[in-house]
Design an enzyme around this catalytic site. Structure first.
Site, PDB file in Angstrom:
ATOM      1  N   ASN A  12      42.894 -43.946-142.540  1.00  0.00           N
ATOM      2  CA  ASN A  12      41.644 -43.297-142.946  1.00  0.00           C
ATOM      3  C   ASN A  12      40.560 -44.358-142.874  1.00  0.00           C
ATOM      4  OD1 ASN A  12      39.494 -42.085-144.218  1.00  0.00           O
ATOM      5  ND2 ASN A  12      40.431 -42.021-146.251  1.00  0.00           N
ATOM      6  N   LYS A  14      37.476 -44.052-143.194  1.00  0.00           N
ATOM      7  CA  LYS A  14      36.303 -43.765-144.032  1.00  0.00           C
ATOM      8  C   LYS A  14      35.040 -43.986-143.195  1.00  0.00           C
ATOM      9  CE  LYS A  14      39.102 -44.804-148.000  1.00  0.00           C
ATOM     10  NZ  LYS A  14      39.191 -45.122-149.408  1.00  0.00           N
ATOM     11  N   HIS A  99      39.940 -35.403-149.848  1.00  0.00           N
ATOM     12  CA  HIS A  99      40.041 -36.809-150.271  1.00  0.00           C
ATOM     13  C   HIS A  99      39.290 -36.980-151.598  1.00  0.00           C
ATOM     14  CE1 HIS A  99      39.506 -41.118-150.467  1.00  0.00           C
ATOM     15  NE2 HIS A  99      40.545 -41.202-149.655  1.00  0.00           N
ATOM     16  N   GLU A 101      37.305 -39.087-152.616  1.00  0.00           N
ATOM     17  CA  GLU A 101      35.883 -39.432-152.481  1.00  0.00           C
ATOM     18  C   GLU A 101      35.053 -38.170-152.215  1.00  0.00           C
ATOM     19  OE1 GLU A 101      36.514 -42.550-149.612  1.00  0.00           O
ATOM     20  OE2 GLU A 101      37.523 -43.709-151.167  1.00  0.00           O
ATOM     21  N   GLU A 171      47.391 -39.574-153.748  1.00  0.00           N
ATOM     22  CA  GLU A 171      46.597 -40.796-153.867  1.00  0.00           C
ATOM     23  C   GLU A 171      46.013 -40.894-155.274  1.00  0.00           C
ATOM     24  OE1 GLU A 171      45.010 -42.120-149.753  1.00  0.00           O
ATOM     25  OE2 GLU A 171      43.668 -40.597-150.522  1.00  0.00           O
ATOM     26  N   GLY A 177      41.455 -48.342-152.924  1.00  0.00           N
ATOM     27  CA  GLY A 177      40.480 -49.392-152.671  1.00  0.00           C
ATOM     28  C   GLY A 177      40.377 -50.427-153.773  1.00  0.00           C
ATOM     29  N   SER A 215      45.873 -48.452-151.852  1.00  0.00           N
ATOM     30  CA  SER A 215      46.188 -49.881-151.749  1.00  0.00           C
ATOM     31  C   SER A 215      47.562 -50.159-151.127  1.00  0.00           C
ATOM     32  CB  SER A 215      46.047 -50.564-153.111  1.00  0.00           C
ATOM     33  OG  SER A 215      44.711 -50.439-153.585  1.00  0.00           O
TER      34      SER A 215
HETATM   35  P1  PGA Z   1      43.020 -47.714-149.633  1.00  0.00           P
HETATM   36  O1  PGA Z   1      42.469 -46.211-149.421  1.00  0.00           O
HETATM   37  O2  PGA Z   1      44.237 -47.877-148.780  1.00  0.00           O
HETATM   38  O3  PGA Z   1      41.875 -48.578-149.177  1.00  0.00           O
HETATM   39  O4  PGA Z   1      43.302 -47.866-151.088  1.00  0.00           O
HETATM   40  C1  PGA Z   1      43.354 -45.132-149.286  1.00  0.00           C
HETATM   41  C2  PGA Z   1      42.567 -43.869-149.088  1.00  0.00           C
HETATM   42  O5  PGA Z   1      41.497 -43.716-149.690  1.00  0.00           O
HETATM   43  O6  PGA Z   1      42.984 -42.966-148.328  1.00  0.00           O
END
Ligand code: PGA
Length: 259
Positions: A12, A14, A99, A101, A171, A177, A215
């Site tokens: 992903n 982003k 997601h 976000e 997640e 993140g 992460s």
């Molecule tokens: P990350 O993000 O691996 O940077 O923690 C995962 C995601 O948001 O899909």
């Protein structure tokens, strides 16, 4: 013995990337993926303006691609929205929906996310439905209630045949993140809960792929992917570095072969 579920690693990106850096990343990932896709599936979900670039660079390569969101509509006066059918025209086969976000910054409800998953399926895309609890929800002991309700919203809108074609990404919001992954025990516990919930709807849904995200790094990937109910990962930050992303894909292959 029941047939083993295939593991997936999906990147992903982003809102990251520019033409030149995408080209280098995609070439490196596609080159490295050749030795891995005999066992696992690999995909990248990119910002929509780069779909044509990704299609040109990944056509006939062993990496699938997709988008990070789709509209609940097929077409019409919805400024700024992108329809699943548009992404499909550029060869996309994957679409993230829900997601955290999007849920947090765009107030997406679980019902809206379910509608997006259905639109993705209608256009032949595999929706990767993202669910997960916040830190406050985990600390309040409501993780299962929260992710159960998020999953139920999708399952109640889809037929069993449609539900069999989705992928779910668990997640935990507090792990995204932050560098702070869920422990393998925490992740496996929620995945087992989600699989039981799927089976409650229909036994055949035991085969739905359940990815972990939050992460994931080369260092923790194999332990996570070695858990009984974890079928791979959704990778944010580490998907932007070809070496890290490929190391995570290699960990998925190793975890598959170790079963
Ligand atoms: P990350 O993000 O691996 O940077 O923690 C995962 C995601 O948001 O899909």
């Amino acid at each position: 013995m029941s047939e083993q579920r295939v593991k997936w690693v999906v990147g992903n990106w982003k809102m990251h990337g520019r033409l030149a850096e995408n080209a280098a990343l995609l070439q490196a990932v596609a080159d490295g993926a050749g030795a891995l896709v005999d066992v696992i599936r690999i995909g990248v979900c990119v910002p929509t303006p780069y779909l044509a670039q990704v299609q040109a660079l990944l056509a006939d390569r062993p990496v699938a691609w997709g988008v990070q969101d789709v509209s609940t509509y097929t077409h019409g006066a919805y400024t700024g929205e992108v329809a699943a059918g548009m992404a499909a025209e550029f060869g996309a086969t994957l679409a993230l929906v829900g997601h955290s976000e999007r849920r947090a910054y765009h107030a997406e409800s679980s019902d809206l996310v379910a509608a997006k998953a259905r639109r993705a399926l209608e256009s032949g895309l595999t929706p990767v439905v993202c669910i997960g609890e916040t830190l406050a929800e985990r600390e309040a002991g409501t993780t299962e209630a929260v992710v159960g309700a998020q999953l139920d919203a999708v399952l109640s809108l889809l037929s069993v045949e449609e539900a069999a074609r989705i992928v779910i990404a668990y997640e935990p919001v507090w792990a995204i993140g932050t560098g702070r992954s869920a422990t393998v025990e925490q992740a496996q516990e929620v995945h087992a809960f989600l699989r039981a919930r799927l089976v409650q709807k229909e036994a055949s849904l035991a085969r739905v792929a359940l990815l972990y995200g939050g992460s994931v790094k080369p260092e923790n990937a194999q332990a996570l992917f070695g858990q009984a109910d974890i079928d791979g990962g959704l990778i944010g930050g580490a998907s932007l570095k070809s070496q890290d992303f490929l190391a995570i894909c290699a960990a998925a292959k190793a975890a598959s072969l170790a079963r």
